[in-house]
Motif scaffolding. Structure first.
Motif, short mmCIF file in Angstrom:
data_model
loop_
_atom_site.label_atom_id
_atom_site.label_comp_id
_atom_site.label_asym_id
_atom_site.label_seq_id
_atom_site.Cartn_x
_atom_site.Cartn_y
_atom_site.Cartn_z
N PRO A 83 0.63 -1.45 -0.08
CA PRO A 83 -0.26 -0.12 0.11
C PRO A 83 0.72 1.31 0.14
O PRO A 83 0.48 2.11 -0.58
CB PRO A 83 -0.70 -0.28 1.04
CG PRO A 83 -0.82 -2.02 1.52
CD PRO A 83 0.40 -1.93 0.90
N ALA A 84 1.35 1.23 0.30
CA ALA A 84 2.90 2.60 0.85
C ALA A 84 3.39 2.93 -0.39
O ALA A 84 3.29 4.08 -1.22
CB ALA A 84 3.85 2.41 1.91
N ARG A 86 1.81 2.19 -3.44
CA ARG A 86 0.97 2.44 -4.18
C ARG A 86 0.83 3.20 -3.83
O ARG A 86 0.75 4.28 -5.07
CB ARG A 86 -0.70 1.50 -3.75
CG ARG A 86 -1.84 1.73 -5.42
CD ARG A 86 -2.55 0.85 -4.12
NE ARG A 86 -3.42 1.36 -3.37
CZ ARG A 86 -3.70 1.92 -2.18
NH1 ARG A 86 -4.89 2.78 -3.15
NH2 ARG A 86 -4.76 1.14 -1.21
N LYS A 87 0.33 4.10 -2.88
CA LYS A 87 0.51 5.43 -2.88
C LYS A 87 1.28 6.64 -3.35
O LYS A 87 1.33 7.96 -3.41
CB LYS A 87 -0.03 6.13 -1.02
CG LYS A 87 -0.47 5.44 -0.02
CD LYS A 87 -0.91 5.68 1.06
CE LYS A 87 -2.23 5.64 1.40
NZ LYS A 87 -2.61 3.95 1.47
N THR A 88 2.84 5.86 -2.99
CA THR A 88 3.72 6.99 -3.89
C THR A 88 3.76 6.71 -5.22
O THR A 88 4.13 8.10 -5.51
CB THR A 88 5.30 6.10 -3.52
OG1 THR A 88 5.63 5.73 -1.99
CG2 THR A 88 6.46 7.17 -3.85
N GLU A 90 0.43 7.08 -6.50
CA GLU A 90 -0.25 7.60 -6.96
C GLU A 90 -0.23 9.54 -6.75
O GLU A 90 -0.54 9.86 -7.32
CB GLU A 90 -1.30 7.56 -6.33
CG GLU A 90 -2.30 5.91 -6.65
CD GLU A 90 -3.48 5.26 -5.62
OE1 GLU A 90 -2.98 6.00 -4.77
OE2 GLU A 90 -3.75 4.65 -6.41
N ALA A 91 1.14 9.39 -6.09
CA ALA A 91 1.06 10.11 -5.20
C ALA A 91 2.03 11.44 -6.95
O ALA A 91 1.85 12.63 -6.91
CB ALA A 91 1.63 11.02 -4.18
N GLU A 122 -12.50 7.97 -5.52
CA GLU A 122 -11.70 7.82 -5.25
C GLU A 122 -10.47 9.67 -4.96
O GLU A 122 -10.22 10.19 -3.97
CB GLU A 122 -10.14 6.88 -5.39
CG GLU A 122 -10.43 5.36 -5.25
CD GLU A 122 -11.33 4.56 -6.28
OE1 GLU A 122 -11.84 3.32 -6.32
OE2 GLU A 122 -11.91 5.82 -6.80
N ASN A 123 -10.75 10.00 -6.26
CA ASN A 123 -10.57 11.20 -6.52
C ASN A 123 -11.32 12.29 -6.15
O ASN A 123 -10.76 13.85 -7.31
CB ASN A 123 -9.33 11.34 -7.31
CG ASN A 123 -8.26 10.03 -7.28
OD1 ASN A 123 -7.35 10.86 -6.07
ND2 ASN A 123 -7.96 9.03 -8.09
N HIS A 164 -9.25 -2.40 -3.79
CA HIS A 164 -8.25 -1.08 -3.92
C HIS A 164 -9.20 -0.09 -4.25
O HIS A 164 -8.80 1.16 -4.12
CB HIS A 164 -7.34 -0.64 -4.34
CG HIS A 164 -5.68 -2.45 -3.96
ND1 HIS A 164 -5.49 -1.23 -2.51
CD2 HIS A 164 -5.46 -2.53 -4.16
CE1 HIS A 164 -4.31 -2.41 -2.09
NE2 HIS A 164 -4.10 -3.10 -3.04
#
Length: 208
Positions: A83-84, A86-88, A90-91, A122-123, A164
Motif C-alpha cells: 500500500p505504501a 501504491r500511495k507513492t 499515485e502521488a 477515489e479522487n 483497492h
C-alpha cells in the motif's frame, strides 16, 4: 484548475471491468471526444518525461524494462502488494493525469466531451469542475468474472484489485446518470443513444 471548460464535461467512471471501454467506444462512434485517464497515465510517464523521472527517483531504475520504459506488469504487482508503494506512485501520477485531462477539456470546442476516469470516486475532490458523472455499473461477481477472463489473472488478485477501489455504493452516490451493464453488450447501444440526446440538450441550454 479554476478555468471552466467551454464544453459540457461528463466524467465517465465505473469499477474495474464494469464496461467503461464498451460505453466509451459507443460515444466515440457518435463523434464524441473521449479523453481517457488510462491513456494520460501512460503518456505522463513516457521516456523523457518528468513523470517517469519522478517514478525512477522514488523506486529506482529497476522499475524500467529493457527499453527504458516503466515495467507496468512488475509495478502493478508491487503496488497491489504494498500500500505504501501504491500511495507513492499515485502521488506522482495522479496530479499529472488531472492536468492532462483538464487541458484537453479546456481545448474542447464541441458541445460536450467525456473524461474516462476509473478512479473518480477515489479522487472526486480534484474533479469538482466536471459537470456530470456517468457511472457504468455492474455487480461485483460479474466484475470478477470479466476481470479474470480479460487479464488472465486469478480470482485472489482480481479481488485485491476490486478492494483497492471505491465501493459500488460510493460510486452510485456520485452518479448523475447510470448505465447498468450486467447483460448483453448490445443493450448499451440504446442507453448511450439516449444519453447522447440528453447531453446534447444539456449542452445547448448551457450555451444559450
Amino acid at each position: 484548475m479554476s478555468a471552466r471548460p467551454h464544453a459540457l464535461v461528463i466524467a465517465l467512471t465505473g469499477g474495474v471491468a464494469a464496461g467503461k471501454t464498451a460505453v466509451a467506444r459507443r460515444f466515440e462512434a457518435l463523434g464524441v471526444h473521449v479523453h481517457d485517464a488510462d491513456v494520460a497515465a501512460r503518456e505522463v510517464i513516457e521516456p523523457g518525461t518528468a513523470g517517469l523521472a519522478a517514478v525512477v527517483d522514488a523506486f529506482g531504475s529497476g522499475v524500467l524494462d529493457g527499453t527504458g520504459r516503466l515495467d507496468r506488469a512488475a509495478m502493478r504487482r508491487r503496488v497491489f502488494a504494498d500500500p505504501a508503494a501504491r500511495k507513492t506512485l499515485e502521488a506522482i501520477i495522479h496530479p499529472l493525469v488531472r492536468q492532462w485531462l483538464h487541458r484537453r477539456a479546456l481545448a474542447e470546442r464541441g458541445p460536450y466531451c467525456l473524461l474516462a476516469i476509473p478512479l473518480l470516486a477515489e479522487n472526486i475532490e480534484h474533479y469538482r469542475w466536471v459537470d456530470r458523472v456517468l457511472l457504468v455499473d455492474a455487480p461485483e461477481s460479474l466484475q470478477l468474472a470479466r476481470l479474470t477472463l480479460r487479464d488472465g489473472i486469478d480470482e485472489a488478485l482480481a479481488r485485491r484489485m476490486l478492494a483497492h477501489q471505491a465501493s459500488r455504493t460510493e460510486r452510485l452516490a456520485l452518479a448523475d446518470d447510470v448505465i447498468e451493464n450486467s447483460g448483453d453488450e448490445s443493450a448499451l447501444d440504446h442507453a448511450v443513444a439516449e444519453l447522447h440526446r440528453r447531453y446534447l440538450n444539456l449542452a445547448s441550454h448551457r450555451s444559450a
